[in-house]
Design an enzyme around this catalytic site. Structure first.
Site, PDB file in Angstrom:
ATOM      1  N   ARG A  50      -1.557 -41.873  -3.343  1.00 15.30           N
ATOM      2  CA  ARG A  50      -2.030 -43.263  -3.333  1.00 15.30           C
ATOM      3  C   ARG A  50      -0.900 -44.245  -3.008  1.00 15.30           C
ATOM      4  NH1 ARG A  50      -4.131 -43.175  -9.280  1.00 15.30           N
ATOM      5  NH2 ARG A  50      -2.061 -42.272  -9.307  1.00 15.30           N
ATOM      6  N   LYS A 151      -1.458 -24.671 -10.902  1.00 13.45           N
ATOM      7  CA  LYS A 151      -1.829 -24.507 -12.305  1.00 13.45           C
ATOM      8  C   LYS A 151      -1.711 -25.843 -13.012  1.00 13.45           C
ATOM      9  CE  LYS A 151       1.212 -23.502 -15.371  1.00 13.45           C
ATOM     10  NZ  LYS A 151       2.415 -23.200 -16.175  1.00 13.45           N
ATOM     11  N   ASP A 180       0.163 -18.593  -8.918  1.00 12.68           N
ATOM     12  CA  ASP A 180       0.880 -18.231 -10.138  1.00 12.68           C
ATOM     13  C   ASP A 180       2.274 -17.863  -9.654  1.00 12.68           C
ATOM     14  OD1 ASP A 180       2.144 -16.596 -12.169  1.00 12.68           O
ATOM     15  OD2 ASP A 180       0.232 -16.714 -13.212  1.00 12.68           O
ATOM     16  N   HIS A 181       3.239 -18.757  -9.868  1.00 16.82           N
ATOM     17  CA  HIS A 181       4.518 -18.548  -9.179  1.00 16.82           C
ATOM     18  C   HIS A 181       5.245 -17.296  -9.676  1.00 16.82           C
ATOM     19  CE1 HIS A 181       6.480 -20.583 -12.596  1.00 16.82           C
ATOM     20  NE2 HIS A 181       7.609 -20.079 -12.161  1.00 16.82           N
ATOM     21  N   LYS A 185       7.604 -13.915  -7.523  1.00 15.72           N
ATOM     22  CA  LYS A 185       8.977 -13.467  -7.821  1.00 15.72           C
ATOM     23  C   LYS A 185       9.156 -12.034  -7.345  1.00 15.72           C
ATOM     24  CE  LYS A 185       9.579 -16.346 -11.946  1.00 15.72           C
ATOM     25  NZ  LYS A 185      10.609 -17.323 -11.563  1.00 15.72           N
ATOM     26  N   GLU A 219      13.330 -19.648 -22.111  1.00 20.27           N
ATOM     27  CA  GLU A 219      14.068 -20.665 -21.360  1.00 20.27           C
ATOM     28  C   GLU A 219      14.981 -21.426 -22.301  1.00 20.27           C
ATOM     29  OE1 GLU A 219      11.480 -22.785 -18.343  1.00 20.27           O
ATOM     30  OE2 GLU A 219      10.096 -22.446 -19.992  1.00 20.27           O
ATOM     31  N   ASP A 238       0.782 -22.721 -21.212  1.00 19.43           N
ATOM     32  CA  ASP A 238       1.755 -22.965 -20.145  1.00 19.43           C
ATOM     33  C   ASP A 238       2.266 -21.654 -19.535  1.00 19.43           C
ATOM     34  OD1 ASP A 238       3.365 -24.836 -18.660  1.00 19.43           O
ATOM     35  OD2 ASP A 238       5.104 -24.172 -19.822  1.00 19.43           O
ATOM     36  N   HIS A 243       1.118 -16.667 -16.441  1.00 20.59           N
ATOM     37  CA  HIS A 243       2.233 -15.854 -15.922  1.00 20.59           C
ATOM     38  C   HIS A 243       2.398 -14.522 -16.663  1.00 20.59           C
ATOM     39  CE1 HIS A 243       3.063 -19.521 -13.912  1.00 20.59           C
ATOM     40  NE2 HIS A 243       3.688 -20.123 -14.901  1.00 20.59           N
ATOM     41  N   LYS A 341      10.622 -22.155 -25.368  1.00 15.15           N
ATOM     42  CA  LYS A 341      11.496 -23.209 -24.860  1.00 15.15           C
ATOM     43  C   LYS A 341      12.691 -23.268 -25.807  1.00 15.15           C
ATOM     44  CE  LYS A 341       8.784 -25.218 -21.647  1.00 15.15           C
ATOM     45  NZ  LYS A 341       9.119 -25.101 -20.211  1.00 15.15           N
ATOM     46  N   LYS A 346      18.292 -18.020 -21.031  1.00 15.15           N
ATOM     47  CA  LYS A 346      17.165 -17.974 -20.094  1.00 15.15           C
ATOM     48  C   LYS A 346      17.025 -16.532 -19.653  1.00 15.15           C
ATOM     49  CE  LYS A 346      15.149 -19.753 -15.813  1.00 15.15           C
ATOM     50  NZ  LYS A 346      13.791 -20.008 -16.266  1.00 15.15           N
TER      51      LYS A 346
HETATM   52  N1  LIG Z   1       6.203 -30.381 -11.702  1.00 24.33           N
HETATM   53  C1  LIG Z   1       6.237 -29.065 -11.898  1.00 24.33           C
HETATM   54  O1  LIG Z   1       7.292 -28.444 -12.076  1.00 24.33           O
HETATM   55  C2  LIG Z   1       4.980 -28.280 -11.907  1.00 24.33           C
HETATM   56  C3  LIG Z   1       3.759 -28.884 -11.691  1.00 24.33           C
HETATM   57  N2  LIG Z   1       2.630 -28.135 -11.661  1.00 24.33           N
HETATM   58  C4  LIG Z   1       1.329 -28.761 -11.419  1.00 24.33           C
HETATM   59  O2  LIG Z   1       1.359 -29.469 -10.187  1.00 24.33           O
HETATM   60  C5  LIG Z   1       0.551 -30.615 -10.267  1.00 24.33           C
HETATM   61  C6  LIG Z   1       1.403 -31.840  -9.970  1.00 24.33           C
HETATM   62  O3  LIG Z   1       2.447 -31.920 -10.894  1.00 24.33           O
HETATM   63  P1  LIG Z   1       3.651 -32.957 -10.741  1.00 24.33           P
HETATM   64  O4  LIG Z   1       4.120 -33.029  -9.332  1.00 24.33           O
HETATM   65  O5  LIG Z   1       4.610 -32.621 -11.803  1.00 24.33           O
HETATM   66  O6  LIG Z   1       2.937 -34.323 -11.122  1.00 24.33           O
HETATM   67  P2  LIG Z   1       3.380 -35.817 -10.755  1.00 24.33           P
HETATM   68  O7  LIG Z   1       2.737 -36.691 -11.754  1.00 24.33           O
HETATM   69  O8  LIG Z   1       4.839 -35.914 -10.538  1.00 24.33           O
HETATM   70  O9  LIG Z   1       2.686 -36.050  -9.344  1.00 24.33           O
HETATM   71  C7  LIG Z   1       1.299 -36.249  -9.183  1.00 24.33           C
HETATM   72  C8  LIG Z   1       1.020 -36.547  -7.739  1.00 24.33           C
HETATM   73  O10 LIG Z   1      -0.368 -36.756  -7.579  1.00 24.33           O
HETATM   74  C9  LIG Z   1      -0.576 -37.973  -6.860  1.00 24.33           C
HETATM   75  N3  LIG Z   1      -1.890 -38.510  -7.239  1.00 24.33           N
HETATM   76  C10 LIG Z   1      -2.296 -38.906  -8.466  1.00 24.33           C
HETATM   77  N4  LIG Z   1      -3.565 -39.345  -8.416  1.00 24.33           N
HETATM   78  C11 LIG Z   1      -3.961 -39.201  -7.121  1.00 24.33           C
HETATM   79  C12 LIG Z   1      -5.157 -39.479  -6.436  1.00 24.33           C
HETATM   80  N5  LIG Z   1      -6.229 -40.001  -7.061  1.00 24.33           N
HETATM   81  N6  LIG Z   1      -5.223 -39.224  -5.108  1.00 24.33           N
HETATM   82  C13 LIG Z   1      -4.133 -38.704  -4.456  1.00 24.33           C
HETATM   83  N7  LIG Z   1      -2.978 -38.430  -5.053  1.00 24.33           N
HETATM   84  C14 LIG Z   1      -2.890 -38.665  -6.372  1.00 24.33           C
HETATM   85  C15 LIG Z   1       0.604 -38.839  -7.299  1.00 24.33           C
HETATM   86  O11 LIG Z   1       0.907 -39.851  -6.376  1.00 24.33           O
HETATM   87  P3  LIG Z   1       0.290 -41.336  -6.441  1.00 24.33           P
HETATM   88  O12 LIG Z   1       0.458 -41.827  -7.832  1.00 24.33           O
HETATM   89  O13 LIG Z   1       1.089 -42.062  -5.417  1.00 24.33           O
HETATM   90  O14 LIG Z   1      -1.139 -41.195  -6.041  1.00 24.33           O
HETATM   91  C16 LIG Z   1       1.707 -37.811  -7.232  1.00 24.33           C
HETATM   92  O15 LIG Z   1       2.110 -37.613  -5.909  1.00 24.33           O
HETATM   93  C17 LIG Z   1      -0.053 -30.601 -11.666  1.00 24.33           C
HETATM   94  O16 LIG Z   1      -1.264 -29.911 -11.612  1.00 24.33           O
HETATM   95  C18 LIG Z   1       0.958 -29.785 -12.456  1.00 24.33           C
HETATM   96  O17 LIG Z   1       0.384 -29.179 -13.585  1.00 24.33           O
HETATM   97  C19 LIG Z   1       2.661 -26.778 -11.820  1.00 24.33           C
HETATM   98  C20 LIG Z   1       3.834 -26.124 -12.045  1.00 24.33           C
HETATM   99  C21 LIG Z   1       5.091 -26.816 -12.143  1.00 24.33           C
HETATM  100  O1  LIG Z   2       4.945 -22.583 -14.943  1.00 20.81           O
HETATM  101  C1  LIG Z   2       5.926 -22.854 -15.601  1.00 20.81           C
HETATM  102  O2  LIG Z   2       7.039 -22.122 -15.448  1.00 20.81           O
HETATM  103  C2  LIG Z   2       8.304 -22.636 -15.810  1.00 20.81           C
HETATM  104  C3  LIG Z   2       9.229 -21.431 -15.920  1.00 20.81           C
HETATM  105  O3  LIG Z   2       9.325 -20.832 -14.673  1.00 20.81           O
HETATM  106  P1  LIG Z   2      10.571 -19.903 -14.315  1.00 20.81           P
HETATM  107  O4  LIG Z   2      10.285 -19.459 -12.942  1.00 20.81           O
HETATM  108  O5  LIG Z   2      11.798 -20.767 -14.433  1.00 20.81           O
HETATM  109  O6  LIG Z   2      10.578 -18.805 -15.325  1.00 20.81           O
HETATM  110  C4  LIG Z   2       8.262 -23.387 -17.119  1.00 20.81           C
HETATM  111  O7  LIG Z   2       9.502 -24.048 -17.320  1.00 20.81           O
HETATM  112  C5  LIG Z   2       7.162 -24.416 -17.094  1.00 20.81           C
HETATM  113  O8  LIG Z   2       7.057 -25.028 -18.369  1.00 20.81           O
HETATM  114  C6  LIG Z   2       5.842 -23.785 -16.723  1.00 20.81           C
HETATM  115  O9  LIG Z   2       4.882 -24.809 -16.499  1.00 20.81           O
END
Ligand SMILES: NC(=O)C1=CN([C@@H]2O[C@H](COP(=O)(O)OP(=O)(O)OC[C@H]3O[C@@H](n4cnc5c(N)ncnc54)[C@H](OP(=O)(O)O)[C@@H]3O)[C@@H](O)[C@H]2O)C=CC1
Ligand SMILES: O=C1O[C@H](COP(=O)(O)O)[C@@H](O)[C@H](O)[C@H]1O
Length: 489
Positions: A50, A151, A180-181, A185, A219, A238, A243, A341, A346
């Site tokens: 957005r 996820k 599922d990352h 691996k 971790e 989580d 995983h 955590k 780790k």
């Molecule tokens: N961060 C991580 O390490 C991990 C994240 N995930 C999963 O990935 C997903 C994203 O996580 P993360 O990047 O941390 O979250 P963030 O909150 O950092 O990012 C969310 C993103 O979604 C966008 N967004 C929100 N609402 C809308 C909308 N209505 N339309 C379009 N875009 C939208 C936001 O941009 P804007 O506000 O500009 O719209 C932003 O780019 C989640 O499901 C999370 O569980 C999974 C594993 C690890």
């Molecule tokens: O999905 C997740 O994984 C990470 C841990 O991933 P790893 O590859 O570093 O073992 C975890 O930190 C996070 O909370 C969880 O959402």
């Protein structure tokens, strides 16, 4: 040198392109694959979110992300510029039918109609269904489209069903790729090779020879900047429901007839369906949950979970479960799964403890052999054997390790799992992605535990940050004469 093959030209549309995941994981992963020569020149990565920025604004953010997350020695300005030239950006609210879908549509229509199109959802999972509905109503779902779901797929069975139904209304199951990352691996994928390409392993891989299995993902980090997500999730949702159960499936499954995706997924599903339900009667004996308190990790004092959060919470940052796979192969073998955590180290690993040799030749019974599959760090496999103690006159035993590191040629680090998974979606290879019925079977097993925990049927333990976890967890193993790996000699 890594053996690589270029993938077909693609358009990768990322919903959530300004978010943490995209910047920290997805863009660096694409960059690395481009560096390895796998991305065709006419591929496009189309970010959407957005936030109202233009292409230049998005490219500037992406450049910053690469500077932060790609090490200097593999970042060249020529490659960075080439990578940035693949990027496009469309300001779009994925949940609104009247948002800028026309802009996305006209960008996509510049490519041939049969181009591979991947829609990657890096947004909150509650949005997935609405985004799919909009993709469909704007005519953007082609036979060559697929959708990648991040996820968590739900926080329980009901929410998982809602997400799967929402997406499934517009995409058939074979076009849905649930990430599922852990499956990306290298050392996790290696479990199948170790088990099924080595007859010596294959023949001893059952309860006849194996006494117990431990699967750990610990971790040192806390909840970092993700406390608002983590506090609604906890260690079980989580890490374990997804995983660690996937890893358990690879350890416990029967040999698949082929490496065709659905054959492997069927074998994993059979394990999930064979997990013994944990009930209100068994939950206190078979599970441990805990929160970290203040402590020292890596020489640094860190606050406890509740202090970090700034409010009371019933969310676990540590979970340990004794699981049972009720199949003939695994009769009587406990599978100990744990995640934490703010742990001392780790480490993600699988520890297979074999039964000790039924011999009196050496006086006391020799220690059971132990196989350690190190998922990360120091990826490798270690087999502990009994050998004669050379220093003594008497015929006594000591243990020796056969230890092999699993490395890329040239000792390079393994590619991040996202690198493999992002391109597997382009290749149309779903083997490392989770099928709907697997997600549901995992929730079916996990949900009663979560319910019992939320009703406080299992007391919340504490552990100091920087320790290996609560006493209660060691006691759960001791009850069956077992120990966690770090407590074994
Ligand atoms: N961060 C991580 O390490 C991990 C994240 N995930 C999963 O990935 C997903 C994203 O996580 P993360 O990047 O941390 O979250 P963030 O909150 O950092 O990012 C969310 C993103 O979604 C966008 N967004 C929100 N609402 C809308 C909308 N209505 N339309 C379009 N875009 C939208 C936001 O941009 P804007 O506000 O500009 O719209 C932003 O780019 C989640 O499901 C999370 O569980 C999974 C594993 C690890
Ligand atoms: O999905 C997740 O994984 C990470 C841990 O991933 P790893 O590859 O570093 O073992 C975890 O930190 C996070 O909370 C969880 O959402």
């Amino acid at each position: 040198m890594e053996h690589v093959q270029q993938v077909e030209p693609f358009d990768y549309v990322i919903f959530g392109a300004t978010g943490d995941l995209t910047m920290r994981k997805l863009l660096p992963a694409f960059y690395n694959r481009l560096r390895m020569g796998q991305i065709p020149d006419d591929a496009r990565i189309i970010g959407t979110a957005r936030t109202d920025i233009d292409r230049e604004g998005y490219v500037a953010r992406a450049r910053e992300a690469l500077e932060r997350f790609i090490p200097d020695d593999v970042r060249s300005s020529v490659l960075v510029d080439r990578f940035l030239s693949l990027l496009h950006y469309v300001t779009l609210d994925g949940t609104k039918a009247d948002s800028e879908w026309g802009d996305l549509s006209s960008l996509l229509s510049q490519a041939p109609a049969d181009r591979i199109r991947v829609y990657y959802f890096a947004t909150a999972p509650q949005l997935y269904g609405r985004i799919c509905e909009n993709l469909h109503s704007h005519g953007l779902v082609t036979p060559h489209s697929r959708v990648v779901l991040e996820k968590p797929i739900g926080t329980d069975m009901a929410t998982a069903t809602a997400i799967n139904d929402g997406v499934g209304q517009y995409f058939p199951e074979n076009q849905i790729y649930r990430i599922d990352h852990y499956l990306g691996k290298e050392t996790v994928q290696n479990v199948l090779a170790l088990r099924f390409a080595n007859p010596i392993m294959n023949t001893i891989w059952s309860g006849e020879q194996i006494e117990s299995v431990q699967i750990t993902a610990a971790e040192t980090v806390g909840v970092e900047g993700r406390a608002s997500y983590y506090d609604t999730s906890g260690a079980m949702r989580d890490m374990i429901q997804n995983h660690l159960l996937q890893v358990l499936c690879l350890v416990a499954m029967e040999a698949p007839d082929s490496l065709e995706a659905d054959t492997v997924r069927n074998a994993k599903l059979a394990v999930l369906n064979a997990l013994r339900p944990i009930t209100d009667e068994t939950v206190a004996a078979e599970t441990v949950r805990a929160q970290y308190t203040a402590g020292v990790v890596g020489g640094q004092s860190v606050p406890g979970y509740l202090e970090e959060l700034g409010q009371p919470s019933n969310t676990e940052t540590y979970a340990a479960i004794r699981a049972w796979v009720d199949t003939p192969r695994w009769k009587g073998v406990p599978f100990y799964i744990r995640t934490a955590k703010r742990s001392a180290h780790k480490v993600s690993e699988i520890v297979i403890r074999f039964r000790s040799a039924p011999t009196t030749l050496f006086g006391s019974a020799p220690a059971g052999n132990r196989l350690v599959i190190r998922i990360q760090p120091n990826e490798g496999i270690e087999l502990q054997l009994n050998v004669k103690n050379p220093a003594l006159d008497a015929y006594t035993l000591r243990t020796a390790d056969l230890d092999t590191a699993i490395r890329m040629e040239g000792g390079l680090p393994f590619p991040d799992s996202y690198e493999r998974l992002l391109l597997d979606a382009v290749r149309g290879n779903p083997i490392l992605f989770i099928r709907r019925d697997e997600v549901e079977a995992a929730w079916r097993w996990a949900e009663p535990v979560l319910n019992a925990w939320s009703e406080n049927k299992v007391p919340m333990q504490t552990y100091s940050a920087g320790s290996y976890g609560p006493e209660k967890s060691a006691e759960m193993l001791a009850a069956k004469g077992d120990k966690w790996h770090e407590d074994m000699e």
